[in-house]
Design an enzyme around this catalytic site. Sequence first.
Site, PDB file in Angstrom:
ATOM      1  N   ILE A   1       3.952   0.517  -3.650  1.00 54.10           N
ATOM      2  CA  ILE A   1       2.620   0.465  -3.067  1.00 54.10           C
ATOM      3  C   ILE A   1       2.405  -0.838  -2.307  1.00 54.10           C
ATOM      4  O   ILE A   1       1.733  -0.872  -1.269  1.00 54.10           O
ATOM      5  CB  ILE A   1       1.521   0.678  -4.137  1.00 54.10           C
ATOM      6  CG1 ILE A   1       0.164   0.925  -3.470  1.00 54.10           C
ATOM      7  CG2 ILE A   1       1.448  -0.499  -5.095  1.00 54.10           C
ATOM      8  CD1 ILE A   1       0.081   2.196  -2.679  1.00 54.10           C
TER       9      ILE A   1
ATOM     10  N   SER B   1       7.481 -11.233  -8.491  1.00 56.42           N
ATOM     11  CA  SER B   1       7.962  -9.897  -8.806  1.00 56.42           C
ATOM     12  C   SER B   1       9.251 -10.004  -9.606  1.00 56.42           C
ATOM     13  O   SER B   1      10.058 -10.909  -9.374  1.00 56.42           O
ATOM     14  CB  SER B   1       8.206  -9.102  -7.516  1.00 56.42           C
ATOM     15  OG  SER B   1       8.628  -7.787  -7.814  1.00 56.42           O
ATOM     16  N   ARG B   2       9.445  -9.089 -10.524  1.00 59.41           N
ATOM     17  CA  ARG B   2      10.674  -9.095 -11.313  1.00 59.41           C
ATOM     18  C   ARG B   2      11.876  -8.631 -10.497  1.00 59.41           C
ATOM     19  O   ARG B   2      13.006  -9.004 -10.781  1.00 59.41           O
ATOM     20  CB  ARG B   2      10.519  -8.196 -12.544  1.00 59.41           C
ATOM     21  CG  ARG B   2       9.540  -8.722 -13.584  1.00 59.41           C
ATOM     22  CD  ARG B   2       9.516  -7.812 -14.794  1.00 59.41           C
ATOM     23  NE  ARG B   2       9.084  -6.462 -14.430  1.00 59.41           N
ATOM     24  CZ  ARG B   2       9.171  -5.415 -15.249  1.00 59.41           C
ATOM     25  NH1 ARG B   2       9.689  -5.549 -16.459  1.00 59.41           N
ATOM     26  NH2 ARG B   2       8.751  -4.216 -14.845  1.00 59.41           N
TER      27      ARG B   2
ATOM     28  N   LYS C   1      -5.635   0.025  -7.838  1.00 60.62           N
ATOM     29  CA  LYS C   1      -6.185   1.057  -8.709  1.00 60.62           C
ATOM     30  C   LYS C   1      -5.095   1.632  -9.615  1.00 60.62           C
ATOM     31  O   LYS C   1      -3.924   1.649  -9.213  1.00 60.62           O
ATOM     32  CB  LYS C   1      -6.888   2.156  -7.906  1.00 60.62           C
ATOM     33  CG  LYS C   1      -5.947   3.017  -7.045  1.00 60.62           C
ATOM     34  CD  LYS C   1      -5.383   4.189  -7.813  1.00 60.62           C
ATOM     35  CE  LYS C   1      -4.278   4.868  -7.081  1.00 60.62           C
ATOM     36  NZ  LYS C   1      -3.573   5.888  -7.862  1.00 60.62           N
TER      37      LYS C   1
ATOM     38  N   ASP D   1      -3.102   9.223 -12.310  1.00 57.78           N
ATOM     39  CA  ASP D   1      -2.860   8.172 -11.327  1.00 57.78           C
ATOM     40  C   ASP D   1      -3.285   8.647  -9.938  1.00 57.78           C
ATOM     41  O   ASP D   1      -4.048   7.951  -9.256  1.00 57.78           O
ATOM     42  CB  ASP D   1      -1.394   7.748 -11.341  1.00 57.78           C
ATOM     43  CG  ASP D   1      -1.114   6.664 -10.318  1.00 57.78           C
ATOM     44  OD1 ASP D   1      -1.429   5.494 -10.595  1.00 57.78           O
ATOM     45  OD2 ASP D   1      -0.594   6.990  -9.229  1.00 57.78           O
TER      46      ASP D   1
END
Length: 308
Positions: free
Chosen positions: A14, A36-37, A90, A168
């Site tokens: 996203i 970020s991983r 969201k 979702d």
Amino acid sequence: MSPINLAIVGVGKIARDQHLPSIEKNPDFKLIAAASRHGGVEGIAIFGSIDELLAAVPDIEAVSLCMPPQYRYEAAHKALSAGKHVFLEKPPGATLSEVEDLQAQAASRGLSLFASWHSRYAPAVEAARALLASTTIRSMKVTWKEDVRHWHPNQDWIWQAGGLGVFDPGINALSIVTHILPRPVFITAATLEFPENRDAPIAADIRFTDAAGLDLSAEFDWRQTGKQSWDIAAETDAGRMLLSEGGAKLALDGKLVHEEPEQEYPMLYRRFAELIGKGRSDVDLAPLRHVADAFMLGRRKVVEAFYD
């Protein structure tokens, strides 16, 4: 005015598809770092965690959180504690209580918290809202069906407890419904279908009403292949309204009355900049509350196992 120094946390699908292009085109923001991983962003500093990010880049003024909802509260709490404005992808969190706590934290620190609902910014949503406000609504049916293998390939988090499963995408429909209806609605019954090997539902059938007895139903399903269905239909005294393609098109009695190019995420970032400029927050929990109510009232139905 100088652009707002922004960091993004969670560089997944996203973020790459929507957030990064929208930030790049918005002069109100300057992306200066990310955490970020697994993912990275070319040309900016990348860190393995939000702790490292906040410690290393003190000039950050705002943070966009794009990780799964199960992990969002901790990151948002850390960002607010560090004095940063926060944009929540969201759904804004895994529970109502944690988002309410974040709202209180932001208010106490004079920071902006934005619980974003991108589908409310679909091109025809405001036109649908105006139409429904001008007439009597007899009934409404929501049909939100898509192919999870296409939209969420190999995303295990979405099937875990707190990942919401079919809610979702379904919460996108609920974010539109709660925005365009002139009165609040509430759930009266629900059936949630859980694959026998998953902790989140793959389908849901929900009934709603309001104080005036509105007949409202919603059907969510993640097993649809071929053409995807993101439709909200309403029988009204003005005719049959159809808000289709996720809010992109509005038709009345079969005649197209509103259509514009999609600009959901660019509009979200314009809204976030506006909130920061005015020192305000925007945290509407109605869509998430309906999801919680569906889990509370819903009858659980076990269906065949699902595999990616």
